[in-house]
Design a protein around this motif. Structure first.
Motif, PDB file in Angstrom:
ATOM      1  N   ALA A 181      -9.215   3.271   5.130  1.00  0.00           N
ATOM      2  CA  ALA A 181     -10.113   3.222   3.974  1.00  0.00           C
ATOM      3  C   ALA A 181      -9.570   4.075   2.830  1.00  0.00           C
ATOM      4  O   ALA A 181      -9.645   3.691   1.656  1.00  0.00           O
ATOM      5  N   ALA A 182      -9.012   5.242   3.169  1.00  0.00           N
ATOM      6  CA  ALA A 182      -8.452   6.122   2.144  1.00  0.00           C
ATOM      7  C   ALA A 182      -7.245   5.478   1.475  1.00  0.00           C
ATOM      8  O   ALA A 182      -7.070   5.563   0.251  1.00  0.00           O
ATOM      9  N   GLN A 183      -6.407   4.825   2.266  1.00  0.00           N
ATOM     10  CA  GLN A 183      -5.233   4.158   1.703  1.00  0.00           C
ATOM     11  C   GLN A 183      -5.641   2.998   0.798  1.00  0.00           C
ATOM     12  O   GLN A 183      -5.017   2.758  -0.240  1.00  0.00           O
ATOM     13  N   GLN A 184      -6.704   2.287   1.181  1.00  0.00           N
ATOM     14  CA  GLN A 184      -7.201   1.196   0.351  1.00  0.00           C
ATOM     15  C   GLN A 184      -7.723   1.731  -0.978  1.00  0.00           C
ATOM     16  O   GLN A 184      -7.456   1.169  -2.044  1.00  0.00           O
ATOM     17  N   GLN A 185      -8.463   2.843  -0.921  1.00  0.00           N
ATOM     18  CA  GLN A 185      -8.989   3.434  -2.146  1.00  0.00           C
ATOM     19  C   GLN A 185      -7.858   3.951  -3.028  1.00  0.00           C
ATOM     20  O   GLN A 185      -7.915   3.841  -4.256  1.00  0.00           O
ATOM     21  N   ALA A 186      -6.819   4.506  -2.404  1.00  0.00           N
ATOM     22  CA  ALA A 186      -5.667   4.984  -3.169  1.00  0.00           C
ATOM     23  C   ALA A 186      -4.981   3.829  -3.885  1.00  0.00           C
ATOM     24  O   ALA A 186      -4.561   3.949  -5.044  1.00  0.00           O
ATOM     25  N   SER A 187      -4.876   2.694  -3.202  1.00  0.00           N
ATOM     26  CA  SER A 187      -4.257   1.517  -3.807  1.00  0.00           C
ATOM     27  C   SER A 187      -5.076   1.019  -4.996  1.00  0.00           C
ATOM     28  O   SER A 187      -4.527   0.667  -6.047  1.00  0.00           O
ATOM     29  N   GLU A 188      -6.400   1.002  -4.845  1.00  0.00           N
ATOM     30  CA  GLU A 188      -7.272   0.570  -5.941  1.00  0.00           C
ATOM     31  C   GLU A 188      -7.179   1.533  -7.119  1.00  0.00           C
ATOM     32  O   GLU A 188      -7.178   1.118  -8.283  1.00  0.00           O
ATOM     33  N   TYR A 189      -7.095   2.823  -6.811  1.00  0.00           N
ATOM     34  CA  TYR A 189      -7.023   3.835  -7.869  1.00  0.00           C
ATOM     35  C   TYR A 189      -5.750   3.660  -8.694  1.00  0.00           C
ATOM     36  O   TYR A 189      -5.763   3.806  -9.923  1.00  0.00           O
ATOM     37  N   GLN A 190      -4.644   3.334  -8.026  1.00  0.00           N
ATOM     38  CA  GLN A 190      -3.370   3.173  -8.719  1.00  0.00           C
ATOM     39  C   GLN A 190      -3.432   2.091  -9.794  1.00  0.00           C
ATOM     40  O   GLN A 190      -2.759   2.177 -10.821  1.00  0.00           O
TER      41      GLN A 190
END
Length: 324
Positions: A181-190
């Motif tokens: 979930a954290a990696q997904q949020q990081a991808s969206e943030y980018q």
């Protein structure tokens, strides 16, 4: 902020410069140790910061200058000063004489802030200051990296490291599902980072980041490495190595006693070659149980969750000049 930290926030409070001055003046000023000479003049903003080093009581205008001052340490140094000032305010507010007058003080200053809390809510929550006086106040910095747009500085959070840090603070597990979930949020943030934003390479980072070799680095917590072996089970006991970077030869012995009182075994002590401004505790386990234990430590520190599974000690304590 809720989405960034993953914490529900029922109430919020904001304050502008004028409100800040009113609050500090109503407290009679705040006593703080100004660490060095601070002078800055900006005629366009009608701002003059003129502070000399030493312990002193800062009132509204000078207090604003202290928390706004920006030096060679950049935004990170300014954030450290702001955290230091907030702790000084908390010490002032949690004095028995101040706590007794908090309801009256809150009524007087309610108009100096912007909030979704009612006046009665704020008065009822004043009792938490008793707990704050007993348990103290901890502050954390969002892990990340500096970035710039047209020489204006920004701070880009490391979403994965942030979520892992928050799991430790909240005492929750950071398992594979949480990592995904954290990696997904990081991808969206980018996707929302402006194309014109410049992120310096490691060797080009500003001085305040490059010089963190002494453990004071707690300015930017080390980025956790993702090892499945770290953090799965709590260790039978917590062992600590202590590195004295405070410049006070007696600090190590005092730290050893404090850790032992918390049931932590100290396996080694050493002196750092270079000083550190801030006391830092590095968690090598990434384990929520260990981090919960660390929350009971009776001194101010910055927590870095490394989670590297280092052998020999579960935690490293780097004593900074702010220790006692």
């Amino acid at each position: 902020a809720e989405k960034l930290l993953g914490v529900n926030m029922n109430y919020w409070v904001t304050v502008d410069f004028n409100g800040f001055k009113r609050i500090i003046d109503a407290l009679g000023g705040v006593t703080i140790d100004v660490e060095k000479r601070m002078y800055y003049e900006d005629p366009w903003d009608n701002l003059v910061i003129d502070l000399r080093p030493g312990v002193q009581k800062l009132r509204g205008a000078d207090a604003i200058g202290y928390v706004r001052y920006r030096d060679e340490d950049g935004d990170i140094g300014r954030i450290e000063r702001q955290q230091k000032f907030i702790k000084a305010v908390m010490q002032q507010v949690t004095q028995p004489s101040t706590i007794a007058n908090l309801p009256t003080l809150i009524k007087e200053l309610y108009g100096a802030i912007h909030t979704n809390m009612s006046l009665s809510d704020m008065i009822s929550y004043a009792k938490i200051f008793n707990n704050a006086r007993e348990k103290g106040l901890r502050s954390y910095m969002v892990p990340g990296t500096p970035a710039y747009i047209n020489d204006v500085s920004y701070w880009l959070p490391d979403m994965v490291a942030l979520k892992k840090m928050m799991a430790g603070i909240m005492g929750t597990n950071f398992d594979d599902r949480a990592m995904a979930a954290a990696q997904q949020q990081a991808s969206e943030y980018q996707q929302y980072i402006p194309k014109e934003m410049v992120i310096p390479k490691q060797e080009d980072k500003p001085k305040e980041l490059a010089k963190n070799k002494d453990g004071a680095a707690a300015k930017t917590p080390p980025q956790p490495t993702e090892r499945k072996t770290a953090g799965q089970t709590a260790p039978a006991k917590i062992r600590a190595e202590v590195i004295n970077a405070s410049g006070d030869s007696d600090a190590a012995a005092q730290m050893v006693r404090e850790l032992q009182r918390q049931g932590i075994e100290v396996v080694s002590t050493s002196a750092a070659r270079t000083p550190a401004r801030v006391t830092t505790v590095i968690d090598h386990t990434g384990n929520a149980t260990v981090q919960k234990k660390l929350n009971n430590l009776p001194f101010d520190y910055n927590l870095s969750i490394l989670g590297d599974g280092a052998k020999g000690a579960e935690i490293t304590v780097i004593i900074g000049r702010n220790y006692n």
